[in-house]
Design a protein around this motif. Structure first.
Motif, short mmCIF file in Angstrom:
data_model
loop_
_atom_site.label_atom_id
_atom_site.label_comp_id
_atom_site.label_asym_id
_atom_site.label_seq_id
_atom_site.Cartn_x
_atom_site.Cartn_y
_atom_site.Cartn_z
N ARG A 1 -13.74 1.46 -8.24
CA ARG A 1 -12.12 1.23 -7.03
C ARG A 1 -11.91 2.25 -7.81
N ARG A 2 -10.27 2.77 -6.93
CA ARG A 2 -9.30 3.73 -7.05
C ARG A 2 -8.22 3.11 -8.08
N ASP A 3 -8.27 4.46 -8.96
CA ASP A 3 -7.20 4.08 -10.06
C ASP A 3 -7.23 5.58 -10.56
N PRO B 1 -13.47 7.18 -5.49
CA PRO B 1 -14.58 6.79 -6.19
C PRO B 1 -15.36 7.03 -4.96
N ASN C 1 -10.19 2.43 -1.13
CA ASN C 1 -9.98 2.61 -2.54
C ASN C 1 -11.05 1.64 -3.02
N ARG C 2 -12.38 1.58 -2.47
CA ARG C 2 -12.82 0.89 -2.89
C ARG C 2 -14.54 1.56 -1.85
N ASP D 1 -13.68 1.23 -12.43
CA ASP D 1 -12.72 1.94 -12.03
C ASP D 1 -12.36 3.46 -12.36
N CYS D 2 -11.74 4.58 -11.21
CA CYS D 2 -12.18 6.13 -11.81
C CYS D 2 -11.13 6.52 -10.36
N ALA E 1 -7.40 6.24 -14.31
CA ALA E 1 -8.27 6.09 -14.38
C ALA E 1 -8.46 7.57 -15.71
#
Length: 130
Positions: A52-54, A16, A37-38, A12-13, A57
């Motif tokens: 994966r977009r978070d 991405p 998102n990925r 997660d980041c 994070a």
């Protein structure tokens, strides 16, 4: 017949695309899929990673104990110094300055988003002389 078709290590980041580029360059790989998102990549040796977009994070704090280890990757290399120069050139950073001498020398690093990973030198396979 296997129910599971493929596996990935997913980090997660917040960005991405940027983190996938770091690992794609480090692993001489290719991007295999991307959505909003990925992002997925496959390294030259077949290593499969996804990012994966978070937006919330937070980078791990390893080696400090608070929020220390969320995920950890190990990579086997032949030349620690050369690989370290490449990591730093791609935006990563060393986590420790000490050398772990011995047949399995290791060094710790953080990628641009703060995830920790280790480089482990390949042990020589030639028989001992003498």
């Amino acid at each position: 017949m296997s129910l599971v078709k493929a596996g990935f290590v997913v980090l997660d980041c917040a960005e991405p695309e940027k983190l996938a580029l770091f690992y794609r360059e480090l692993l001489d790989g290719e991007q295999t899929e991307a959505t909003a998102n990925r992002v997925e990549i496959r390294g030259a040796d077949g290593t499969r990673l996804a990012f994966r977009r978070d937006m919330n994070a937070t980078p791990p704090s390893w080696p400090r104990p608070e929020n220390s280890l969320q995920a950890h990757l190990d990579f086997v290399v032949e030349d620690l110094d050369e690989t370290e120069r490449r990591i730093v050139g791609l935006g990563g950073r060393p986590l420790e300055a000490k050398d772990a001498a011995g047949p399995y020398e290791e060094r710790g690093y953080a990628d641009p988003a703060g995830h920790s990973f280790t480089l482990r030198r390949v042990a020589p396979t030639a028989p001992k002389q003498g």
